[in-house]
Design a protein around this motif. Structure first.
Motif, PDB file in Angstrom:
ATOM      1  N   THR A   1     -72.619 -13.103 -49.597  1.00 19.62           N
ATOM      2  CA  THR A   1     -72.944 -11.786 -49.962  1.00 19.62           C
ATOM      3  C   THR A   1     -72.039 -11.376 -51.066  1.00 19.62           C
ATOM      4  OG1 THR A   1     -73.827  -9.575 -49.551  1.00 19.62           O
ATOM      5  CG2 THR A   1     -71.759 -10.378 -48.607  1.00 19.62           C
TER       6      THR A   1
ATOM      7  N   ARG B   1     -78.132  -2.313 -53.085  1.00 16.01           N
ATOM      8  CA  ARG B   1     -79.367  -2.346 -52.016  1.00 16.01           C
ATOM      9  C   ARG B   1     -79.062  -1.124 -50.664  1.00 16.01           C
ATOM     10  NH1 ARG B   1     -83.007  -3.653 -54.923  1.00 16.01           N
ATOM     11  NH2 ARG B   1     -84.178  -4.198 -53.041  1.00 16.01           N
TER      12      ARG B   1
ATOM     13  N   CYS C   1     -81.601   5.259 -34.287  1.00 17.49           N
ATOM     14  CA  CYS C   1     -80.866   6.267 -35.140  1.00 17.49           C
ATOM     15  C   CYS C   1     -81.498   7.562 -35.003  1.00 17.49           C
ATOM     16  CB  CYS C   1     -81.357   5.362 -36.382  1.00 17.49           C
ATOM     17  SG  CYS C   1     -80.470   3.778 -36.680  1.00 17.49           S
TER      18      CYS C   1
ATOM     19  N   ARG D   1     -75.979 -12.101 -42.503  1.00 15.61           N
ATOM     20  CA  ARG D   1     -75.728 -11.155 -43.889  1.00 15.61           C
ATOM     21  C   ARG D   1     -76.886 -10.042 -43.852  1.00 15.61           C
ATOM     22  NH1 ARG D   1     -77.526 -14.300 -49.460  1.00 15.61           N
ATOM     23  NH2 ARG D   1     -79.865 -14.680 -48.898  1.00 15.61           N
TER      24      ARG D   1
ATOM     25  N   GLY E   1     -85.380  -6.487 -42.046  1.00 12.96           N
ATOM     26  CA  GLY E   1     -85.285  -5.207 -42.832  1.00 12.96           C
ATOM     27  C   GLY E   1     -86.217  -4.657 -43.653  1.00 12.96           C
ATOM     28  N   LYS E   2     -87.078  -5.439 -44.513  1.00 17.74           N
ATOM     29  CA  LYS E   2     -88.067  -5.021 -45.212  1.00 17.74           C
ATOM     30  C   LYS E   2     -89.135  -4.286 -44.738  1.00 17.74           C
ATOM     31  CE  LYS E   2     -89.488  -7.532 -49.430  1.00 17.74           C
ATOM     32  NZ  LYS E   2     -88.573  -8.525 -50.179  1.00 17.74           N
TER      33      LYS E   2
ATOM     34  N   HIS F   1     -79.952  10.634 -41.869  1.00 14.95           N
ATOM     35  CA  HIS F   1     -79.239   9.288 -41.399  1.00 14.95           C
ATOM     36  C   HIS F   1     -78.934   8.528 -42.201  1.00 14.95           C
ATOM     37  CE1 HIS F   1     -78.804   5.960 -38.882  1.00 14.95           C
ATOM     38  NE2 HIS F   1     -79.979   5.365 -39.268  1.00 14.95           N
TER      39      HIS F   1
ATOM     40  N   ASN G   1     -79.591   3.751 -45.389  1.00 15.59           N
ATOM     41  CA  ASN G   1     -79.739   3.092 -46.803  1.00 15.59           C
ATOM     42  C   ASN G   1     -79.755   4.256 -47.943  1.00 15.59           C
ATOM     43  OD1 ASN G   1     -81.049   1.853 -49.345  1.00 15.59           O
ATOM     44  ND2 ASN G   1     -81.187   0.043 -47.791  1.00 15.59           N
TER      45      ASN G   1
ATOM     46  N   ARG H   1     -81.104   4.156 -50.403  1.00 19.40           N
ATOM     47  CA  ARG H   1     -82.600   4.406 -51.132  1.00 19.40           C
ATOM     48  C   ARG H   1     -83.560   5.042 -50.213  1.00 19.40           C
ATOM     49  NH1 ARG H   1     -84.678  -1.346 -51.842  1.00 19.40           N
ATOM     50  NH2 ARG H   1     -82.925  -1.856 -50.211  1.00 19.40           N
TER      51      ARG H   1
ATOM     52  N   ASN I   1     -73.743   2.359 -41.493  1.00 21.97           N
ATOM     53  CA  ASN I   1     -74.876   2.982 -40.488  1.00 21.97           C
ATOM     54  C   ASN I   1     -74.194   3.018 -39.044  1.00 21.97           C
ATOM     55  OD1 ASN I   1     -76.927   3.495 -38.720  1.00 21.97           O
ATOM     56  ND2 ASN I   1     -78.416   2.317 -40.010  1.00 21.97           N
TER      57      ASN I   1
HETATM   58  O1  UT7 Z   1     -80.945   2.473 -39.271  1.00 22.65           O
HETATM   59  C1  UT7 Z   1     -82.015   2.095 -38.603  1.00 22.65           C
HETATM   60  C2  UT7 Z   1     -83.191   1.622 -39.350  1.00 22.65           C
HETATM   61  N1  UT7 Z   1     -82.933   0.328 -40.177  1.00 22.65           N
HETATM   62  C3  UT7 Z   1     -83.105   0.862 -41.616  1.00 22.65           C
HETATM   63  O2  UT7 Z   1     -83.463   2.047 -42.093  1.00 22.65           O
HETATM   64  C4  UT7 Z   1     -82.663  -0.495 -42.480  1.00 22.65           C
HETATM   65  C5  UT7 Z   1     -83.925  -0.599 -43.493  1.00 22.65           C
HETATM   66  N2  UT7 Z   1     -83.769  -1.854 -44.432  1.00 22.65           N
HETATM   67  C6  UT7 Z   1     -82.774  -1.795 -45.197  1.00 22.65           C
HETATM   68  O3  UT7 Z   1     -82.070  -1.074 -45.637  1.00 22.65           O
HETATM   69  C7  UT7 Z   1     -83.152  -3.338 -46.124  1.00 22.65           C
HETATM   70  O4  UT7 Z   1     -84.292  -3.871 -46.132  1.00 22.65           O
HETATM   71  C8  UT7 Z   1     -81.824  -4.115 -46.222  1.00 22.65           C
HETATM   72  C9  UT7 Z   1     -80.690  -3.463 -46.568  1.00 22.65           C
HETATM   73  C10 UT7 Z   1     -81.742  -4.490 -44.595  1.00 22.65           C
HETATM   74  C11 UT7 Z   1     -82.206  -5.185 -46.871  1.00 22.65           C
HETATM   75  O5  UT7 Z   1     -82.455  -4.662 -48.483  1.00 22.65           O
HETATM   76  P1  UT7 Z   1     -83.878  -5.463 -49.121  1.00 22.65           P
HETATM   77  O6  UT7 Z   1     -83.762  -4.681 -50.339  1.00 22.65           O
HETATM   78  O7  UT7 Z   1     -84.877  -4.960 -48.147  1.00 22.65           O
HETATM   79  O8  UT7 Z   1     -83.602  -6.747 -49.347  1.00 22.65           O
HETATM   80  P2  UT7 Z   1     -84.537  -8.015 -48.731  1.00 22.65           P
HETATM   81  O9  UT7 Z   1     -84.635  -8.138 -47.174  1.00 22.65           O
HETATM   82  O10 UT7 Z   1     -86.027  -7.718 -49.142  1.00 22.65           O
HETATM   83  O11 UT7 Z   1     -84.224  -9.463 -49.227  1.00 22.65           O
HETATM   84  C12 UT7 Z   1     -83.830  -9.394 -50.695  1.00 22.65           C
HETATM   85  C13 UT7 Z   1     -83.134 -10.626 -51.051  1.00 22.65           C
HETATM   86  C14 UT7 Z   1     -83.554 -12.119 -50.135  1.00 22.65           C
HETATM   87  O12 UT7 Z   1     -83.410 -13.025 -51.086  1.00 22.65           O
HETATM   88  P3  UT7 Z   1     -84.519 -13.858 -51.523  1.00 22.65           P
HETATM   89  O13 UT7 Z   1     -85.887 -13.996 -50.583  1.00 22.65           O
HETATM   90  O14 UT7 Z   1     -85.350 -12.826 -52.639  1.00 22.65           O
HETATM   91  O15 UT7 Z   1     -84.143 -15.036 -52.534  1.00 22.65           O
HETATM   92  C15 UT7 Z   1     -82.446 -11.800 -49.209  1.00 22.65           C
HETATM   93  O16 UT7 Z   1     -82.444 -13.063 -48.649  1.00 22.65           O
HETATM   94  O17 UT7 Z   1     -81.770 -10.493 -50.745  1.00 22.65           O
HETATM   95  C16 UT7 Z   1     -81.208 -11.485 -49.985  1.00 22.65           C
HETATM   96  N3  UT7 Z   1     -80.270 -10.939 -48.937  1.00 22.65           N
HETATM   97  C17 UT7 Z   1     -78.941 -10.852 -49.509  1.00 22.65           C
HETATM   98  N4  UT7 Z   1     -78.232 -11.092 -50.486  1.00 22.65           N
HETATM   99  C18 UT7 Z   1     -76.937 -10.843 -50.573  1.00 22.65           C
HETATM  100  C19 UT7 Z   1     -80.428 -10.426 -47.776  1.00 22.65           C
HETATM  101  N5  UT7 Z   1     -79.342  -9.817 -47.333  1.00 22.65           N
HETATM  102  C20 UT7 Z   1     -78.250 -10.129 -48.242  1.00 22.65           C
HETATM  103  C21 UT7 Z   1     -77.099  -9.850 -48.555  1.00 22.65           C
HETATM  104  N6  UT7 Z   1     -76.383 -10.341 -49.571  1.00 22.65           N
HETATM  105  N7  UT7 Z   1     -76.368  -9.311 -47.738  1.00 22.65           N
END
Ligand code: UT7
Length: 346
Positions: free
Chosen positions: A46, A54, A131, A170, A236-237, A271, A274, A276, A301
């Motif tokens: 990461t 993000r 949460c 990660r 996550g998404k 809360h 994130n 965003r 979080n």
């Molecule tokens: O509090 C309880 C409730 N929880 C939440 O509200 C969390 C909600 N979700 C989120 O905050 C976000 O979805 C995350 C922070 C968990 C992830 O962010 P995202 O923008 O949704 O990323 P993603 O899962 O769509 O992943 C995008 C890309 C992927 O790579 P590819 O497939 O595009 O090549 C992931 O593999 O980012 C990659 N990725 C990372 N890269 C670097 C995922 N985690 C990481 C990381 N570092 N830590």
């Protein structure tokens, strides 16, 4: 850190007016150890840039040490709370602890905390709503005050998320941290306190965010440990999609229901999952950044801990009568919003 120069709540009770539950003191505790994005870069693939962009997180606190559970952080938070209010632990009638990381599956961590601080006259229980736990617990506790049956109710929101996080994953290890906050609820007949709440849940969301093993459905075994089933599983998404819509909707809904405009609202306490999601919620409510409490960059979080930790940090800036909206979304799914009028400060 929260200022110690905080004006004290003065209870005013008459018999002919509605009794509400007011937050009369707030306190928090975060462990010393800081886990920065830079250190996470050495643990998983990461980058500081990705995490910051993000999520908005720069570092999170981790509770270190053998046999250190949630109750250790909570006892610190509650002892400080009592000192601030100038009351003894024996005056507490009820303690409700919102958490998904209790010291043990049973008995309730509320009992452990009460014993640790000497709250001999209190009863208590744990409440699990991920949460949204603090919102559920605050609403529940306020009913005991409004009914007149209890005079001093402590609401604890906290989690030791590091105990259920896989530091090789990660997608989750960058988000969560440890921390705990606590508030005291007391009766008031002034036009302050908990005014309204909207709480929701949808168990079909379980598939997207859960802990697979350790409960009665799949008790701990060598196999569950091997398969890493005691850690947080999060898509996550999918969670993001539900969170961003529902947290914004319920926050707008509580304003509409109570005829509150953006100008009427002094603070949003969201809360901290994130940045965003927080921005989307504030935007939907029509609030400027200056009215939104955000400390996600420091603590990540902390699940049930995020909202009371914000109140603790902003306490010295809150004024009596301020309209404050608390808002959350989390595992379960659970979500909700509370409208309260701050009860002290000038
Ligand atoms: O509090 C309880 C409730 N929880 C939440 O509200 C969390 C909600 N979700 C989120 O905050 C976000 O979805 C995350 C922070 C968990 C992830 O962010 P995202 O923008 O949704 O990323 P993603 O899962 O769509 O992943 C995008 C890309 C992927 O790579 P590819 O497939 O595009 O090549 C992931 O593999 O980012 C990659 N990725 C990372 N890269 C670097 C995922 N985690 C990481 C990381 N570092 N830590």
């Amino acid at each position: 850190m929260a200022s110690t120069l905080v004006p004290v709540f003065k209870a005013k009770i008459t018999t002919d007016m509605k009794t509400r539950a007011a937050i009369t003191a707030v306190n928090g505790y975060v462990p010393e150890f800081r886990l920065s994005n830079q250190v996470l870069e050495t643990m998983v693939e990461t980058s500081d840039e990705w995490i910051t962009e993000r999520t908005g997180i720069k570092e999170r606190r981790i509770l270190k040490g053998k046999d250190q559970g949630l109750s250790v952080m909570a006892a610190e938070a509650v002892n400080g709370l009592l000192r601030k209010r100038g009351i003894g632990a024996e005056e507490i009638d009820l303690m409700i602890v919102a958490t998904v990381t209790p010291d043990r599956v049973f008995p309730a961590t509320a009992n452990i905390i009460c014993d640790a601080i000497g709250a001999k006259n209190a009863w208590g229980f744990d409440l699990m709503a991920a949460c949204s736990g603090f919102l559920y617990a605050l609403t529940t506790g306020s009913q005991f005050i409004e009914s007149g049956s209890h005079k001093k109710v402590v609401i604890v929101g906290g989690d030791k998320m590091s105990s259920i996080i896989d530091y090789e994953d990660r997608t989750t290890c960058i988000i969560f941290g440890d921390g705990c906050g606590a508030v005291l609820l007391e009766p008031t007949t002034e036009d302050v306190g908990i005014m309204d709440s909207i709480l929701r849940s949808d168990g079909s969301g379980c598939q997207h965010l859960h802990q697979k093993a350790g409960g009665s459905m799949r008790p701990a075994s060598e196999r569950t440990v091997e398969r890493k089933e005691h850690y947080v599983y999060q898509e996550g998404k999918a969670v993001f999609k539900f969170a961003v819509t529902n947290m914004a909707d319920v926050s707008a809904e509580i304003m509409e229901k109570n005829g509150l405009s953006a100008d009427d609202v002094a603070w949003l306490v969201p809360h901290q999952a994130n940045k965003r999601i927080i921005d989307a919620t504030a935007n939907r409510m029509g609030l400027d950044d200056g009215k939104v409490m955000v400390n996600i960059e420091k603590y990540g979080n902390t699940t049930s801990g995020t909202i009371p930790l914000c109140l603790w940090e902003w306490e010295s800036r809150l004024k009596k009568g301020d309209n404050v909206i608390l808002s959350a979304f989390g595992g379960g799914f659970t979500w909700g919003a509370i409208w309260l009028k701050w009860a002290y400060g000038s």
